[in-house]
Write an enzyme that holds these catalytic residues in place. Structure first.
Site, PDB file in Angstrom:
ATOM      1  CD  GLU A  42       6.627  -6.163 -34.419  1.00 12.74           C
ATOM      2  OE1 GLU A  42       7.766  -5.869 -34.051  1.00 12.74           O
ATOM      3  OE2 GLU A  42       5.598  -5.706 -33.891  1.00 12.74           O
ATOM      4  CE  LYS A 110       9.962  -2.722 -33.510  1.00 10.66           C
ATOM      5  NZ  LYS A 110       9.154  -3.697 -32.729  1.00 10.66           N
ATOM      6  CB  CYS A 144       5.457  -2.580 -34.048  1.00 13.55           C
ATOM      7  SG  CYS A 144       4.298  -2.825 -32.668  1.00 13.55           S
TER       8      CYS A 144
END
Length: 266
Positions: A42, A110, A144
């Site tokens: 990430e 995300k 994540c």
């Protein structure tokens, strides 16, 4: 079908130039190992330094052009999360995947921004899931904090995904959470979970030092960990996954078929 891939478990400095130069060394190593894909963690080109993101915003396009050029130069699929300016002009944490010609074939922004680290104050959230159909099957993408939201992965599975690529900057203090969540996502959705995580330390504004726990891993659809990296050092992990395991698992153990989501209400 078998797919050779590499996970680049690297640390990142505040210099995107240094980070991309380091990444190129690992790309060459992955290519020499025969991998078709290389995945990075990430925000691997910048780290999670929200306080200097204004500086990075000015070079978003340049960073993406360099990654595209590297994918083309080494003829390898290259993926990872970067600071990204989308068509609406918003800045997001986006998992970009480039094919061997350097074309960006998937962009997942995300959705779940972690308020604990003020990510939601620094960036805009994504609005939808993203998949890509390869010869070996459909792949979904996550970043994540997303791994904590099981509904997202159920949607990927019921949409036909046989594999999920996940890039993370998961802290060492909660690394056992990451391992457990990844294994659960693989078992409950009978899919491969391919996860690459950061190592090293970032200094996050108003939070302090965040040390990352590595442990990049590949998990098969039965929850077996096929490969696991260390929890502290930079390394490239190369492994071949066998997508026939997904077909076999789903045809013999009908978890996905036995779901009754219309009854999941109180």
């Amino acid at each position: 079908m078998k797919v050779p891939l590499s996970l680049c478990q690297m640390s990142s400095s505040e210099s995107y130039i240094d980070n991309i130069q380091k990444a190129e060394g690992y790309i060459k190593e992955a290519k020499d190992a025969g991998s078709e894909f290389i995945l990075f963690p990430e925000l691997f080109t910048t780290g999670l330094h929200w306080d200097v993101f204004d500086r990075y915003k000015a070079v978003c396009n340049e960073v993406e052009e360099q990654l595209s050029a590297l994918a083309k130069k080494y003829s390898i699929h290259l993926g990872g999360s970067v600071l990204h300016k989308n068509k609406e002009g918003s800045f997001t944490n986006a998992f970009l995947l480039y094919d061997k010609s350097g074309e960006c074939i998937s962009c997942y922004e995300k959705i779940h921004l972690i308020s604990l680290l003020d990510e939601d104050k620094a960036l805009s959230p994504g609005k939808k899931l993203s998949t890509y159909d390869f010869e070996f099957g459909k792949v979904g993408f996550a970043i994540c904090y997303d791994v904590r939201f099981c509904e997202m992965f159920a949607k990927y599975a019921t949409s036909g995904c046989s594999c999920i690529f996940i890039c993370s900057a998961f802290p060492k203090i909660r690394i056992e959470h990451l391992k457990s969540l990844l294994i659960a996502r693989a078992i409950e959705n009978q899919m491969y979970v391919v996860s690459v995580n950061r190592v090293g330390i970032d200094k996050i504004p108003d939070i302090g030092d965040s040390e990352y726990g590595g442990s990049s891993m590949i998990i098969d659809p039965l929850g077996n960990v096929e490969t696991l990296a260390s929890d502290s050092k930079e390394e490239l992990v190369s492994h071949t996954i066998d997508l026939e395991k997904v077909t076999k698992t789903r045809s013999t153990f009908h978890t996905l078929k036995d779901r009754v989501p219309d009854k999941y209400h109180l």
